[in-house]
Scaffold this motif. Structure first.
Motif, mmCIF file in Angstrom:
data_model
loop_
_atom_site.group_PDB
_atom_site.id
_atom_site.type_symbol
_atom_site.label_atom_id
_atom_site.label_comp_id
_atom_site.label_asym_id
_atom_site.label_seq_id
_atom_site.Cartn_x
_atom_site.Cartn_y
_atom_site.Cartn_z
ATOM 1 N N VAL A 287 50.929 55.550 46.402
ATOM 2 C CA VAL A 287 49.489 55.794 46.403
ATOM 3 C C VAL A 287 48.890 55.319 45.087
ATOM 4 O O VAL A 287 49.454 55.543 44.013
ATOM 5 C CB VAL A 287 49.191 57.297 46.594
ATOM 6 N N CYS A 288 47.744 54.690 45.163
ATOM 7 C CA CYS A 288 47.024 54.249 43.964
ATOM 8 C C CYS A 288 46.804 55.453 43.044
ATOM 9 O O CYS A 288 46.367 56.517 43.507
ATOM 10 C CB CYS A 288 45.695 53.627 44.367
ATOM 11 N N PRO A 289 47.083 55.325 41.742
ATOM 12 C CA PRO A 289 46.909 56.444 40.813
ATOM 13 C C PRO A 289 45.508 57.039 40.804
ATOM 14 O O PRO A 289 45.320 58.199 40.420
ATOM 15 C CB PRO A 289 47.245 55.829 39.450
ATOM 16 N N ARG A 290 44.510 56.261 41.219
ATOM 17 C CA ARG A 290 43.146 56.794 41.212
ATOM 18 C C ARG A 290 42.905 57.800 42.326
ATOM 19 O O ARG A 290 41.963 58.599 42.255
ATOM 20 C CB ARG A 290 42.141 55.646 41.330
ATOM 21 N N SER B 94 36.357 55.362 46.252
ATOM 22 C CA SER B 94 36.670 53.942 46.212
ATOM 23 C C SER B 94 35.685 53.212 45.312
ATOM 24 O O SER B 94 34.471 53.427 45.381
ATOM 25 C CB SER B 94 36.615 53.348 47.623
ATOM 26 N N GLY B 95 36.221 52.366 44.418
ATOM 27 C CA GLY B 95 35.370 51.593 43.520
ATOM 28 C C GLY B 95 35.087 52.270 42.193
ATOM 29 O O GLY B 95 34.462 51.668 41.318
ATOM 30 N N GLU B 96 35.553 53.515 42.022
ATOM 31 C CA GLU B 96 35.340 54.229 40.765
ATOM 32 C C GLU B 96 36.679 54.511 40.084
ATOM 33 O O GLU B 96 37.737 54.411 40.693
ATOM 34 C CB GLU B 96 34.586 55.536 41.013
ATOM 35 N N GLY B 97 36.613 54.847 38.807
ATOM 36 C CA GLY B 97 37.837 55.086 38.048
ATOM 37 C C GLY B 97 38.599 53.818 37.747
ATOM 38 O O GLY B 97 39.812 53.836 37.506
#
Length: 223
Positions: free
Chosen positions: A98-101, A108-111
């Motif tokens: 999983v993406c760390p964000r 989505s699109g932030e961090g």
């Protein structure tokens, strides 16, 4: 050249397809090599109907993929714990790639300050630059359902890209809209699911702008 011929045989087998479909399917193949846990994007540059460069999204050369960050990136682990992400959640994110964000609960699109990936479009341009290949007047294809970010769009403009062909041209944000307003670059969509058909006639020997004989019931225009 041999690889390109093999891909052409694979994609044209069973009928004639448009060049747009041919190139976008190659983008999907290129993108499948991405180790990004959020999305796999492939981009290619085409000039004079020849592929001159490819790229996919991912970290710079030598930088570990995001999955490994759960084990070795102390700053990432510290931030995750500050967000009350438990050890079990971190372990599960590692196992599920999983993406760390996502554990950070960013939409989505932030961090993106936690994302070390270079976008496929920029990697494609950088690959051409590394090899000393001119990109002026080239067309970029990418299996994206959203427009490039402002940084990638700006890079495409300054690299002399004349056209971008995407699966869907949803505007990334207001900055992209602003930059694109003043650029001469053409952005168009090509939907692999709806816009393309295999031609079953034997009359289609010209893969130009039109790909079927007008008498063919599957006559379609390359949009």
């Amino acid at each position: 050249m041999e690889q390109e011929e093999q891909l052409e045989k694979m994609y044209l087998k069973g009928g004639v397809v448009t060049w747009d479909e041919y190139y976008l399917k190659i983008c999907q193949t290129v993108g499948s090599n991405s180790k990004c846990h959020s999305r796999q994007i492939g981009a290619i540059l085409v000039k004079d109907n020849r592929i001159i460069s490819t790229g996919y999204n991912g970290p710079p050369v030598g930088v570990p993929e995001c999955r490994e960050r759960y084990k070795i990136d102390k700053s990432l682990l510290k931030f995750l714990r500050s967000k009350n992400v438990s050890g079990d959640e971190i372990k599960r994110a590692y196992n599920d790639k999983v993406c760390p964000r996502r554990p950070m609960k960013f939409p989505s699109g932030e961090g993106l300050e936690w994302c070390c990936a270079i976008h496929a479009e920029k990697n494609c341009l950088l690959s051409a630059a590394l090899q000393g290949i001119s990109t002026k007047g080239a067309t970029m294809y990418a299996n994206m359902d959203i427009s490039p970010c402002s940084q990638c769009l700006g890079a495409c403009i300054n690299a002399g890209i004349k056209e971008l062909v995407l699966l869907k041209n949803t505007t990334y944000d207001a900055t992209v809209e602003w930059v694109n307003y003043f650029s001469s670059i053409k952005i168009r969509e090509f939907n692999l699911k709806e816009d393309n058909h295999f031609c079953k006639t034997k009359n289609c020997d010209d893969r130009g702008d039109w790909f079927c004989d007008p008498s063919c019931e599957r006559f379609t225009k390359n949009v």
